[in-house]
Design an enzyme around this catalytic site. Structure first.
Site, PDB file in Angstrom:
ATOM      1  N   GLU A   7      49.292 -55.447 -20.333  1.00 20.77           N
ATOM      2  CA  GLU A   7      50.657 -55.490 -19.792  1.00 20.77           C
ATOM      3  C   GLU A   7      51.358 -54.136 -19.927  1.00 20.77           C
ATOM      4  O   GLU A   7      52.207 -53.786 -19.106  1.00 20.77           O
ATOM      5  CB  GLU A   7      51.476 -56.582 -20.472  1.00 20.77           C
ATOM      6  CG  GLU A   7      51.048 -57.999 -20.121  1.00 20.77           C
ATOM      7  CD  GLU A   7      49.897 -58.518 -20.979  1.00 20.77           C
ATOM      8  OE1 GLU A   7      49.377 -57.757 -21.814  1.00 20.77           O
ATOM      9  OE2 GLU A   7      49.523 -59.697 -20.808  1.00 20.77           O
ATOM     10  N   PHE A  23      53.202 -72.665 -28.371  1.00 18.52           N
ATOM     11  CA  PHE A  23      52.120 -71.712 -28.127  1.00 18.52           C
ATOM     12  C   PHE A  23      52.589 -70.612 -27.169  1.00 18.52           C
ATOM     13  O   PHE A  23      53.128 -70.887 -26.105  1.00 18.52           O
ATOM     14  CB  PHE A  23      50.897 -72.438 -27.540  1.00 18.52           C
ATOM     15  CG  PHE A  23      49.773 -71.486 -27.222  1.00 18.52           C
ATOM     16  CD1 PHE A  23      49.134 -70.782 -28.235  1.00 18.52           C
ATOM     17  CD2 PHE A  23      49.374 -71.261 -25.911  1.00 18.52           C
ATOM     18  CE1 PHE A  23      48.117 -69.876 -27.944  1.00 18.52           C
ATOM     19  CE2 PHE A  23      48.356 -70.367 -25.617  1.00 18.52           C
ATOM     20  CZ  PHE A  23      47.733 -69.669 -26.637  1.00 18.52           C
ATOM     21  N   GLN A  24      52.399 -69.385 -27.564  1.00 19.58           N
ATOM     22  CA  GLN A  24      52.800 -68.199 -26.802  1.00 19.58           C
ATOM     23  C   GLN A  24      54.293 -68.168 -26.488  1.00 19.58           C
ATOM     24  O   GLN A  24      54.705 -67.636 -25.461  1.00 19.58           O
ATOM     25  CB  GLN A  24      51.958 -68.049 -25.529  1.00 19.58           C
ATOM     26  CG  GLN A  24      50.498 -67.731 -25.858  1.00 19.58           C
ATOM     27  CD  GLN A  24      49.700 -67.223 -24.674  1.00 19.58           C
ATOM     28  OE1 GLN A  24      49.958 -67.606 -23.532  1.00 19.58           O
ATOM     29  NE2 GLN A  24      48.715 -66.370 -24.933  1.00 19.58           N
ATOM     30  N   LYS A  48      58.339 -72.279 -17.520  1.00 20.68           N
ATOM     31  CA  LYS A  48      57.290 -72.825 -16.673  1.00 20.68           C
ATOM     32  C   LYS A  48      57.807 -73.985 -15.816  1.00 20.68           C
ATOM     33  O   LYS A  48      57.436 -74.118 -14.639  1.00 20.68           O
ATOM     34  CB  LYS A  48      56.109 -73.286 -17.543  1.00 20.68           C
ATOM     35  CG  LYS A  48      54.810 -73.389 -16.745  1.00 20.68           C
ATOM     36  CD  LYS A  48      53.594 -73.492 -17.645  1.00 20.68           C
ATOM     37  CE  LYS A  48      52.327 -73.676 -16.825  1.00 20.68           C
ATOM     38  NZ  LYS A  48      51.131 -73.770 -17.662  1.00 20.68           N
ATOM     39  N   MET A  64      50.144 -31.827 -30.838  1.00 15.92           N
ATOM     40  CA  MET A  64      51.541 -31.499 -31.149  1.00 15.92           C
ATOM     41  C   MET A  64      51.847 -31.773 -32.618  1.00 15.92           C
ATOM     42  O   MET A  64      52.518 -30.974 -33.279  1.00 15.92           O
ATOM     43  CB  MET A  64      52.481 -32.294 -30.233  1.00 15.92           C
ATOM     44  CG  MET A  64      53.934 -31.892 -30.347  1.00 15.92           C
ATOM     45  SD  MET A  64      54.223 -30.137 -29.990  1.00 15.92           S
ATOM     46  CE  MET A  64      54.579 -30.203 -28.225  1.00 15.92           C
TER      47      MET A  64
END
Lengths: 196, 578
Positions: free
Chosen positions: B68, B130-131, B180, B493
């Protein structure tokens, strides 16, 4: 606690009252407070209420220990929030303000002479509820006033003390409704910064 | 919004509405907003939207990334080169949290994004399902606006508002979280674009007094200097900026984010500002009499020590975001306006002028910088290959016409210094947040946004491995980016700072790297690796002229430092040349 307190640098602490008009929307409290959290500014008191305009909420936020410059920066960031209609900063002289405090004391302290009763009367407080085992005293005023009564009741066995956040109305003649109308009528999506 | 008012809206619109699921409505809304490309990654809570997408693949080009974070950076790259709003999809929980870095990056670099995340069923909200993660809460400090949709009726309203907010005024990322059940349920769909929100006024009304005050200062200035920020690119004010600079004879310097607004070969362009910027504009910031900042926010990497920053100058700050005015540098004249509008007004009231001897001072500084740094950096005769010479060659070979996408670190500073931009909106980098791993996915998005242009991704060996999985996306979708790894086997760096400020204690900055060519081969992307200076030209030519994606690894000098440098906490005029 009182207005004349000094901060850790010895400077006199000024109270700033922020009055924030917003859409009535869930999550806004969080959006506003994280702006203070980011700069590690402690919120001294916060009150959310409806206004005379339906659908518009007012957050009254009191902060201390910050410079005017810092407050201005914070207010600009609050104004940036999409659901914020307007945000204004006031110092104590610019607003009428009050807080309310409730004190729970054991009923028996009233039974030992009239000392408490005199105290309540002289401090402009009132008795809200009398129960068999406790009495609730209510006082409205500035923080220093309610704190004063707190100090006086403490030796007599204060069971519980709670103070509300500050609520304030500005001394200006502006009406909330007129301000909102101005926003709605603003030419398309433009606004002049002077309008705030 | 209260449920009663939204139902009223539905009733009014009912004649033109059609019955669809929330998921299909999301896609219809995106089409209404002229979205062509979506970067995303499916998962449980966003499956209904992906199911609807299956029937929309002829209208919406969805690019399946490998993570993602890749999706959100790709959407950023797309937005930065097109000016359009980048769109990405992710599922709930880890999908949503993986977007956060890119959203934060977009917020600080003012990049318009609409991120759509799936969320668990509304009856499960707050139950640690869940999630489930509170992505609205998590993203609140790093979004311009966010909203959780729990009913399909809210979808058109939320998306219309989201697109309007993301790409108006000072742009930024918007996140819309859709449960959902809201995706699955049917409702009467109709769409209305958002054009006004009473609590949101993205375009300030220009105060003409501020313009005349600014003109007074500019007309009297002997040593004016203009600082060009990304606001010029966002407002598409490049022409107005240059016309104004030419009329008033004002030298122009650019911030990192402002690069490519002015072609580097413009006679009044005096270079790049900040910590690793050019010598002239940094030093002259503390000598100018009027400093005109356009669409920039005086970031600490530009100003160095604020207490010693341009104290002698009158500051004119042209800026659309009122919260940026007086935030870091106090403005003598604040012009709170869109850059294009402000410059259009300003040019009318400024006198024609030239500041030849002042401009020559910059050119004298250029000569010093060339002699002390650039000459050997771009044309070394011994030792390992230098990043500086590679970037100079790429700049020459592409004539500065390619889109340059960079990651974060030494290579980014070198590329920004040595690439001579000649095409507008051609600089894509992570400026404010400094997100390693930004480059590879952002380059994919840039290529999707400008498929006709050459897109060059310049990455260090460290940052490359942070989003290396996106090689899979490049392979699957055959995105023709040219990937350059400047490999010094160091987090360069950080190593440079360790060398200069931590007694060369190279704490965890040396990398044992994998065989990048073998990895590239695994992804079906042709590659080359070179270690000898003699091979550089031929390799670059082959790489630049190849079709499709191609990777070039250049092994560079291990301990090259980027100079000039304004050490942290120092004044811009204390810039070190070595």
């Amino acid at each position: 606690m009182s207005n004349s307190i000094n901060n850790i640098h010895g400077d006199k602490v000024r109270d700033f009252t922020l009055s924030v008009l917003t859409e009535d929307r869930a999550g806004l409290l969080n959006q506003i407070t994280i702006i203070f959290t980011r700069r590690k500014i402690n919120i001294d008191s916060l009150n959310v209420s409806t206004t005379e305009v339906p659908g518009v909420s007012r957050f009254t936020i009191v902060i201390q220990s910050v410079s005017k410059d810092q407050v201005e920066k914070v207010v600009k960031q609050i104004r940036k929030l999409v659901d914020v209609l307007g945000a204004f900063v006031y110092e104590d002289d610019d607003v009428y303000y009050q807080e309310i405090a409730l004190y729970k004391v054991p009923t028996d302290v009233f039974l030992n002479g009239n000392k408490i009763e005199t105290l309540v009367r002289n401090s402009g407080a009132r008795i809200l509820v009398i129960e068999k085992d406790h009495i609730i005293i209510e006082k409205t005023g500035h923080k220093s006033d309610t704190h004063d009564l707190y100090d006086k009741l403490m030796p007599h066995g204060l069971l519980e003390f709670v103070r509300s956040g500050r609520i304030a109305v500005s001394k200006s003649k502006r009406k909330t409704e007129a301000f909102i109308q101005q926003l709605e009528e603003a030419k398309s999506n433009r606004l002049s910064i002077k309008d705030f | 919004m209260s449920s009663t008012s939204s139902l009223e809206v539905e009733k009014k619109k009912s004649p033109a509405s059609e019955r669809v699921t929330g998921s299909e409505a999301v896609l219809k809304c995106l089409l209404e907003e002229n979205v062509e490309v979506i970067f995303g990654y499916p998962g449980g809570a966003i499956m209904p939207i992906y199911d609807a997408l299956y029937s929309y693949t002829d209208k919406l080009n969805h690019i399946l990334t490998r993570h993602e974070q890749g999706a959100v950076h790709a959407a950023q790259g797309f937005a930065r080169v097109t000016g359009k709003t980048g769109v990405c999809f992710a599922t709930s929980g880890p999908g949503a949290t993986n977007l956060i870095t890119g959203i934060a990056d977009a917020q600080i670099d003012s990049t318009p994004l609409v991120c759509i995340t799936g969320q668990v069923f509304s009856h499960l909200l707050g139950t640690d399902a869940f999630q489930e993660t509170d992505v609205v809460g998590i993203s609140m400090p790093v979004t311009k606006w966010n909203y959780q949709v729990t009913r399909p009726e809210e979808i058109p309203y939320a998306i219309a508002k989201g697109f309007y907010i993301a790409n108006s005024g000072r742009p930024g990322p918007v996140l819309i979280d859709i449960t959902k059940d809201a995706q699955l349920k049917e409702f009467d769909y109709s769409y209305e674009k958002c054009e006004k929100i009473r609590s949101y006024h993205p375009y300030p009304i220009l105060d003409e007094k501020s313009i005349s005050d600014a003109a007074d200062l500019i007309n009297k200035a002997q040593k004016p200097l203009m600082l060009v920020g990304q606001g010029v690119l966002i407002a598409e004010a490049q022409k107005e900026l240059i016309a104004f600079a030419e009329k008033a004879g004002i030298p122009m310097a650019s911030t990192l984010m402002g690069l490519s607004a002015v072609p580097n070969n413009h006679p009044l362009y005096v270079g790049y500002l900040g910590m690793h910027g050019n010598y002239g504009p940094n030093v002259k910031t503390n000598e100018c009499d009027v400093l005109i900042a356009v669409g920039m926010r005086f970031d600490d990497r530009v100003t160095g020590n604020l207490d010693k920053y341009a104290k002698q100058a009158k500051v004119i700050h042209i800026e659309i975001d009122p919260a940026e005015i007086d935030k870091n540098v106090k403005a003598d004249v604040a012009v709170n306006a869109d850059a294009k509008e402000a410059l259009q007004s300003l040019i009318k009231v400024t006198k024609e002028n030239q500041h030849k001897s002042w401009l020559k001072e910059f050119r004298d500084c250029d000569e010093i910088e060339f002699e002390k740094i650039i000459k050997t950096a771009t044309n070394p005769t011994s030792g390992g290959i230098l990043m500086t010479e590679v970037m100079k060659k790429i700049s020459d070979k592409t004539k500065g016409k390619a889109i340059l996408v960079t990651d974060v670190g030494q290579h980014q500073m070198v590329a920004s210094r040595y690439y001579a931009f000649d095409d507008t909106k051609s600089n894509v980098t992570s400026g404010g947040l400094g997100t390693m791993g930004f480059c590879l996915p952002a380059a994919m998005g840039a290529k999707m946004g400008q498929p006709e242009k050459q897109v060059i991704a310049v990455i260090g060996d460290g940052g490359f491995q942070m989003t290396i999985q996106e090689l899979g996306t490049i392979f699957q979708s055959q995105i023709g980016v040219k990937i350059l790894i400047l490999n010094n086997n160091f987090l360069g760096m950080v190593r440079q700072w360790q060398e200069l400020f931590h007694d060369k204690r190279y704490s965890f900055t040396e990398l044992t790297n994998p065989n990048f060519q073998l990895i590239s081969q695994g992804y079906g992307i042709p590659s080359q690796k070179i270690e000898e200076r003699a091979d550089l030209d031929a390799a670059l030519d082959q790489w630049l002229n190849s079709d499709g994606p191609q990777l070039l690894e250049v092994v560079v000098e291990k301990e090259e430092n980027v100079f000039p440098m304004v050490p942290a906490g120092a004044s811009v005029s204390d810039i070190r040349l070595g």
